[in-house]
Design a protein around this motif. Structure first.
Motif, PDB file in Angstrom:
ATOM      1  N   LYS B 148      58.311 137.305  53.811  1.00 13.09           N
ATOM      2  CA  LYS B 148      59.642 137.343  54.410  1.00 13.09           C
ATOM      3  C   LYS B 148      60.550 136.368  53.668  1.00 13.09           C
ATOM      4  CE  LYS B 148      59.784 138.067  59.262  1.00 13.09           C
ATOM      5  NZ  LYS B 148      59.826 137.379  60.555  1.00 13.09           N
ATOM      6  N   VAL B 149      61.622 136.887  53.079  1.00 13.58           N
ATOM      7  CA  VAL B 149      62.518 136.053  52.300  1.00 13.58           C
ATOM      8  C   VAL B 149      63.909 136.069  52.938  1.00 13.58           C
ATOM      9  CG1 VAL B 149      63.564 135.663  50.039  1.00 13.58           C
ATOM     10  CG2 VAL B 149      61.247 136.582  50.199  1.00 13.58           C
ATOM     11  N   ALA B 150      64.440 134.873  53.208  1.00 14.34           N
ATOM     12  CA  ALA B 150      65.766 134.776  53.809  1.00 14.34           C
ATOM     13  C   ALA B 150      66.835 134.783  52.725  1.00 14.34           C
ATOM     14  CB  ALA B 150      65.879 133.490  54.623  1.00 14.34           C
ATOM     15  N   ILE B 151      67.840 135.643  52.921  1.00 14.75           N
ATOM     16  CA  ILE B 151      69.015 135.583  52.046  1.00 14.75           C
ATOM     17  C   ILE B 151      70.255 135.603  52.931  1.00 14.75           C
ATOM     18  CG2 ILE B 151      68.089 136.551  49.925  1.00 14.75           C
ATOM     19  CD1 ILE B 151      69.124 139.235  50.783  1.00 14.75           C
ATOM     20  N   ASN B 152      71.369 135.094  52.391  1.00 16.40           N
ATOM     21  CA  ASN B 152      72.534 134.915  53.268  1.00 16.40           C
ATOM     22  C   ASN B 152      73.177 136.233  53.665  1.00 16.40           C
ATOM     23  OD1 ASN B 152      73.521 135.298  50.626  1.00 16.40           O
ATOM     24  ND2 ASN B 152      75.479 134.439  51.249  1.00 16.40           N
ATOM     25  N   LEU B 190      62.759 127.727  57.248  1.00 18.08           N
ATOM     26  CA  LEU B 190      61.663 127.549  56.298  1.00 18.08           C
ATOM     27  C   LEU B 190      60.645 126.563  56.870  1.00 18.08           C
ATOM     28  CD1 LEU B 190      61.348 128.770  53.509  1.00 18.08           C
ATOM     29  CD2 LEU B 190      62.402 126.751  52.533  1.00 18.08           C
ATOM     30  N   ASP B 191      61.181 125.491  57.399  1.00 11.16           N
ATOM     31  CA  ASP B 191      60.352 124.436  57.953  1.00 11.16           C
ATOM     32  C   ASP B 191      59.577 124.940  59.163  1.00 11.16           C
ATOM     33  OD1 ASP B 191      59.599 121.810  57.679  1.00 11.16           O
ATOM     34  OD2 ASP B 191      60.877 121.172  59.332  1.00 11.16           O
ATOM     35  N   GLY B 192      60.221 125.755  59.977  1.00 18.72           N
ATOM     36  CA  GLY B 192      59.576 126.268  61.176  1.00 18.72           C
ATOM     37  C   GLY B 192      58.666 127.452  60.908  1.00 18.72           C
ATOM     38  N   GLY B 193      58.657 127.930  59.667  1.00 15.85           N
ATOM     39  CA  GLY B 193      57.774 129.033  59.325  1.00 15.85           C
ATOM     40  C   GLY B 193      58.280 130.404  59.731  1.00 15.85           C
ATOM     41  N   GLN B 194      59.558 130.513  60.143  1.00 19.43           N
ATOM     42  CA  GLN B 194      60.093 131.843  60.475  1.00 19.43           C
ATOM     43  C   GLN B 194      60.228 132.713  59.233  1.00 19.43           C
ATOM     44  OE1 GLN B 194      61.570 129.063  61.838  1.00 19.43           O
ATOM     45  NE2 GLN B 194      62.395 129.501  63.856  1.00 19.43           N
ATOM     46  N   VAL B 195      60.444 132.070  58.089  1.00 26.07           N
ATOM     47  CA  VAL B 195      60.484 132.815  56.827  1.00 26.07           C
ATOM     48  C   VAL B 195      59.541 132.127  55.836  1.00 26.07           C
ATOM     49  CG1 VAL B 195      62.851 133.667  57.104  1.00 26.07           C
ATOM     50  CG2 VAL B 195      62.465 131.475  55.996  1.00 26.07           C
ATOM     51  N   ASP B 196      59.064 132.920  54.850  1.00 28.50           N
ATOM     52  CA  ASP B 196      58.130 132.362  53.874  1.00 28.50           C
ATOM     53  C   ASP B 196      58.860 131.728  52.697  1.00 28.50           C
ATOM     54  OD1 ASP B 196      55.708 133.377  55.178  1.00 28.50           O
ATOM     55  OD2 ASP B 196      56.582 135.329  54.701  1.00 28.50           O
ATOM     56  N   ALA B 197      60.068 132.243  52.435  1.00 27.73           N
ATOM     57  CA  ALA B 197      60.856 131.694  51.341  1.00 27.73           C
ATOM     58  C   ALA B 197      62.310 131.915  51.673  1.00 27.73           C
ATOM     59  CB  ALA B 197      60.505 132.385  50.021  1.00 27.73           C
ATOM     60  N   ALA B 198      63.188 131.163  51.010  1.00 31.35           N
ATOM     61  CA  ALA B 198      64.615 131.314  51.258  1.00 31.35           C
ATOM     62  C   ALA B 198      65.363 131.178  49.954  1.00 31.35           C
ATOM     63  CB  ALA B 198      65.100 130.259  52.252  1.00 31.35           C
ATOM     64  N   CYS B 199      66.344 132.060  49.770  1.00 32.46           N
ATOM     65  CA  CYS B 199      67.199 131.939  48.596  1.00 32.46           C
ATOM     66  C   CYS B 199      68.411 131.131  49.020  1.00 32.46           C
ATOM     67  CB  CYS B 199      67.617 133.320  48.106  1.00 32.46           C
ATOM     68  SG  CYS B 199      68.727 133.222  46.707  1.00 32.46           S
TER      69      CYS B 199
END
Lengths: 257, 323
Positions: B148-152, B190-199
């Motif tokens: 799971k990757v977070a993007i804006n 990211l810290d809470g583990g809701q996503v595995d990576a973030a851009c």
């Protein structure tokens, strides 16, 4: 009784603030994302000392006040007209029910397209959201007019204007006041949301800047400000309501006990 | 009742009066010329690190030298700026390249006038990066498959760029699960583990790094060498009506960009005037590059990537968009 209520309220608030201080300190929530109360309080004090904070507050209150005045006047006038003119209520009922549930926030792209990110676009959202609160309450209020009282006024030869003034308005006023009180709260929410999402000048935009800047305590301090504003507005609206309806049994009953 | 109404009206007046000075625009006016030959033009932008050159140029007098006075309208997201410029609310705006390509491909009449920002072009030392939590099993962009990757913003420049990073690392970008999340919320997610990576971009990236997060790829560097990320733009109508003002804006902005690029310390200082980035974070922030000219090859690369990823209704015309 009143003193006891105030004491209980203060105790509740104190407990809440202590909890806010304790949770990050004992590590249940991360301090970086949820700063303790004392840190928020420090950011809050910094905000109060900052001149640009006060202009932002002024911007938000302007949007709120203008929006509320426009929405309330329009809601009352249109509500009375729609109820008084024959067949108009039936003809507009479905249109009103269609327009009313449209969330104001969904109009943000339209507001930006029309007015960019400034006061007028905030006003569009505020007026749209709070207008329906007042209109619907006015419609219900007018519907509640006692037919016997109305007939009596008629048989005494009161004209349309006099009946609106002396029969319809006193009956509708408690409803209208409820509508205005709800609208005052909704108007504040929409003013801040509009600023937050569109970037129009005001507290909302300031919150957005703090968010984008990773300035977490400042962001919470501003959120606290909006909470206090909401509280003051609610207290203010209730006071206005009580004074305007001092003659009404709902208020008189409260006082007599 | 009457007294009450008077009180209310007085209150409303007071509120309005107290708010005479608006925090957004000190001397708001449309693009009207004043007697001394300076023209006030509105510029819509997002108050972020990227636009420091404009604030710096304003302070250094580069705009007034060219007879322009900037009236900066801030928007919270780029999404509000393109319609604002297209409808003539602000003559000039700031937006990322893919947003402009999407708008252009949908027939929105806009035209880039000046460069905005560019990536630093250095792997792992860019102002944007794909970051993972400390100790994460994700070590490279290829490992993002199935993660799971977070993007804006979905279907925009960062999705293009992250997909390219995954592709370049030998992975399948279609296997990446993208979730939309505002930059400022990425460190916590990211810290809470809701996503595995973030851009993430600065200053959120600096926060992530300060918490031990690792940058595993620099997506904007993977798109092209020295990718042009954002541009200042106007509407085609405004350009036809006021070619002189557009030219002045171009010259003043080019000067401001060059100055900011050469004086990063001053750029850093000006950022504190329009954002609330804490000093400790700001010191860690990686500044973007501010070249005066857009890099056409990188914009073509972004157009090609957007096309592959299916962001456009029809193929955008890069030549028509660029100045």
């Amino acid at each position: 009784m009143r003193l006891q209520n105030a004491a209980l309220g203060a105790a509740g608030l104190a407990a809440f603030l202590t909890l806010g201080e304790a949770l990050p300190r004992i590590g249940l929530v991360k301090e970086a994302y949820f700063p303790p109360t004392s840190r928020i309080a420090r950011a809050f004090a910094d905000e109060l000392a900052d001149g640009t904070f006060w202009t932002a507050l002024g911007d938000t209150l302007t949007g709120w006040a203008l929006g509320l005045v426009i929405a309330a006047s329009a809601g009352i006038v249109i509500g009375v007209i729609v109820s008084v003119v024959p067949y108009l209520r039936e003809a507009t009922a479905s249109t009103i029910e269609f327009l009313r549930p449209i969330p104001s926030v969904a109009l943000i792209p339209l507001a930006v397209l029309l007015y960019g990110s400034e006061l007028r676009s905030v006003l569009l959202l505020v007026v749209y959201a709070s207008f329906w609160q007042v209109l619907i309450q006015t419609l219900y209020g007018v519907q509640d007019v006692d037919p016997v009282a109305d007939e009596t006024a008629r048989s005494y030869g009161l004209g349309t204007w006099a009946r609106i003034r002396h029969v319809l308005w006193p009956t509708a006023l408690p409803y209208v006041m409820t509508g205005v009180r709800l609208a005052a709260a909704v108007a504040l929410i929409l003013a801040i949301t509009g600023e937050l999402v569109m970037g129009a000048p005001g507290l909302g935009a300031r919150i957005a800047v703090a968010q984008n800047s990773q300035a977490v305590p400042e962001m919470y301090a501003l959120i606290v400000v909006t909470g206090i504003l909401g509280l003051l507005i609610n207290v203010g609206a209730r006071t206005v309501e009580r004074r305007a309806l001092a003659w009404h049994q709902s208020v008189r009953g409260e006082v007599a006990v | 009742m009457r007294r009450l109404l008077v009180t209310l009206a007085a209150g409303a007046l007071m509120v309005t009066a107290s708010a005479c000075g608006s925090s957004g625009d000190p001397e708001a006016s449309d693009s009207g010329s004043s007697s001394d030959g300076t023209t006030t033009v509105k510029l819509g932008l997002i108050p972020i690190v990227d636009v420091a050159p404009v604030y710096l140029g304003q302070k250094k007098g580069f705009y007034s030298k060219h007879g322009l006075k900037l009236d900066i309208s801030t928007a919270s997201g780029g999404a509000a700026i393109v319609p604002g410029v297209a409808s003539g609310q602000f003559p000039f705006g700031f937006s990322n390249v893919t947003s402009l390509l999407i708008a252009q491909a949908s027939g929105v009449p806009i035209k880039a006038v000046s460069n905005g920002i560019a990536s630093t072009g250095v792997q792992s030392k860019d102002f944007a990066g794909i970051a993972v939590k400390k100790g994460s099993s994700v070590k490279s962009a290829k490992d993002l498959e199935g993660k799971k990757v977070a993007i804006n913003t979905l279907k925009n420049i960062n999705e293009s760029a992250v997909r390219e990073s995954v592709r370049k690392a030998g992975g399948d970008p279609d296997k990446v699960k993208f979730v939309e999340l505002a930059f400022d919320q990425m460190p916590a997610a990211l810290d809470g583990g809701q996503v595995d990576a973030a851009c993430a971009v600065e200053p959120a990236l600096a926060t992530i790094k300060s918490q031990g997060g690792q940058v595993i790829a620099s997506p904007l560097v993977d798109v092209a060498a020295n990718t042009t990320v954002a541009l200042y733009f106007t509407s085609t109508r405004y350009q036809q009506q006021h070619p002189d003002l557009v030219k002045k804006f171009q010259e003043a902005t080019a000067e401001s960009l060059a100055y900011a690029d050469a004086h990063p310390d001053e750029a850093r200082r000006i950022i504190t005037t329009y954002t609330k980035i804490p000093a400790s974070v700001l010191a860690q922030v990686t500044l973007p590059k501010w070249p005066a000219e857009p890099n056409k090859a990188s914009i073509e690369a972004l157009a090609k990537l957007g096309e592959e990823d299916g962001f456009f209704k029809k193929t955008p015309d890069v030549d028509a968009l660029l100045p």
